[in-house]
Design a protein around this motif. Structure first.
Motif, PDB file in Angstrom:
ATOM      1  N   ALA A 125       0.811  -1.242  -0.005  1.00  0.00           N
ATOM      2  CA  ALA A 125       0.001  -0.113   0.182  1.00  0.00           C
ATOM      3  C   ALA A 125       0.849   1.298  -0.111  1.00  0.00           C
ATOM      4  O   ALA A 125       0.629   2.279  -0.927  1.00  0.00           O
ATOM      5  CB  ALA A 125      -0.897  -0.244   1.155  1.00  0.00           C
ATOM      6  N   THR A 126       1.797   0.972   0.797  1.00  0.00           N
ATOM      7  CA  THR A 126       2.667   2.367   0.890  1.00  0.00           C
ATOM      8  C   THR A 126       3.607   2.673  -0.532  1.00  0.00           C
ATOM      9  O   THR A 126       3.449   3.796  -0.803  1.00  0.00           O
ATOM     10  CB  THR A 126       3.941   2.360   2.013  1.00  0.00           C
ATOM     11  OG1 THR A 126       3.151   2.022   3.123  1.00  0.00           O
ATOM     12  CG2 THR A 126       4.672   3.427   2.061  1.00  0.00           C
ATOM     13  N   THR A 140      -4.111  -6.878  -3.165  1.00  0.00           N
ATOM     14  CA  THR A 140      -4.098  -5.444  -2.896  1.00  0.00           C
ATOM     15  C   THR A 140      -3.613  -4.870  -4.296  1.00  0.00           C
ATOM     16  O   THR A 140      -2.629  -5.315  -4.596  1.00  0.00           O
ATOM     17  CB  THR A 140      -3.400  -4.985  -1.663  1.00  0.00           C
ATOM     18  OG1 THR A 140      -4.206  -5.404  -0.496  1.00  0.00           O
ATOM     19  CG2 THR A 140      -3.639  -3.373  -1.697  1.00  0.00           C
ATOM     20  N   GLY A 142       2.588   5.291  -7.384  1.00  0.00           N
ATOM     21  CA  GLY A 142       1.386   5.127  -8.612  1.00  0.00           C
ATOM     22  C   GLY A 142       1.806   3.870  -9.366  1.00  0.00           C
ATOM     23  O   GLY A 142       1.256   4.022 -10.358  1.00  0.00           O
ATOM     24  N   HIS A 177       0.738   3.467  -3.259  1.00  0.00           N
ATOM     25  CA  HIS A 177       0.323   4.803  -3.168  1.00  0.00           C
ATOM     26  C   HIS A 177       1.497   5.948  -3.387  1.00  0.00           C
ATOM     27  O   HIS A 177       1.299   6.927  -4.171  1.00  0.00           O
ATOM     28  CB  HIS A 177       0.024   5.354  -1.719  1.00  0.00           C
ATOM     29  CG  HIS A 177      -0.603   6.375  -1.471  1.00  0.00           C
ATOM     30  ND1 HIS A 177      -1.889   6.894  -1.929  1.00  0.00           N
ATOM     31  CD2 HIS A 177      -0.065   7.299  -0.632  1.00  0.00           C
ATOM     32  CE1 HIS A 177      -1.936   8.520  -1.522  1.00  0.00           C
ATOM     33  NE2 HIS A 177      -1.032   8.694  -0.748  1.00  0.00           N
ATOM     34  N   SER A 178       2.698   5.816  -2.872  1.00  0.00           N
ATOM     35  CA  SER A 178       3.534   6.976  -3.231  1.00  0.00           C
ATOM     36  C   SER A 178       4.237   6.658  -4.692  1.00  0.00           C
ATOM     37  O   SER A 178       4.951   7.913  -5.042  1.00  0.00           O
ATOM     38  CB  SER A 178       4.872   6.699  -2.169  1.00  0.00           C
ATOM     39  OG  SER A 178       5.449   5.631  -2.290  1.00  0.00           O
TER      40      SER A 178
END
Length: 136
Positions: free
Chosen positions: A96-97, A135, A103, A100-101
């Motif tokens: 997730a990290t 995810t 793309g 998200h950071s």
């Protein structure tokens, strides 16, 4: 250090497999080797298999190295993680990290074959095969 990096041409993947205890130094060394194989072979994705590993590095060290790997891979290259169920909370945080950071397409899986299917296929075909990440 107990890791191997291979090229899987059938799945257009560079595959990193860790076994046993894995510390921050091994994570860095393995990510550099994975990047070299992935970029030299122009693969669709890179795969990190930690099903037979015990990660001893701190989460921030893992995230920094995964971020570095994603930044070094050719644009559009997918990154998949395969881990045991009990490791998925940590893997989820990392995925997730980094996703998200950056793309970038980063996914987690319980099964190696599903991860390779996701790397090999486009989104629609992977969805039809039930090979989407836990995810994304």
């Amino acid at each position: 250090m107990t890791f191997t990096v291979t090229h899987d041409p059938a799945n257009s993947a560079a595959c990193l497999t860790h076994t046993g205890p894995v510390d921050a130094d091994e994570i860095k060394a393995s990510r550099l080797e994975l990047k070299d194989v992935a970029n030299a072979q122009t693969v669709r994705g890179a795969l990190i298999n930690i099903t037979d590993a015990t990660i001893a590095a701190e989460p921030v060290e893992i995230i920094e190295n995964v971020q570095g790997l994603v930044d070094d891979l050719h644009p559009g290259t997918k990154l998949g993680f395969v881990g045991r169920l009990e490791d998925q909370e940590i893997v989820s945080m990392i995925v997730a990290t980094v996703a998200h950071s950056t793309g970038r397409r980063v996914g987690q899986f319980h099964a190696l074959e599903k991860a390779l299917c996701w790397i090999r296929l486009d989104w629609e075909a992977a969805a039809a095969c039930d090979c989407l990440p836990i995810t994304e």
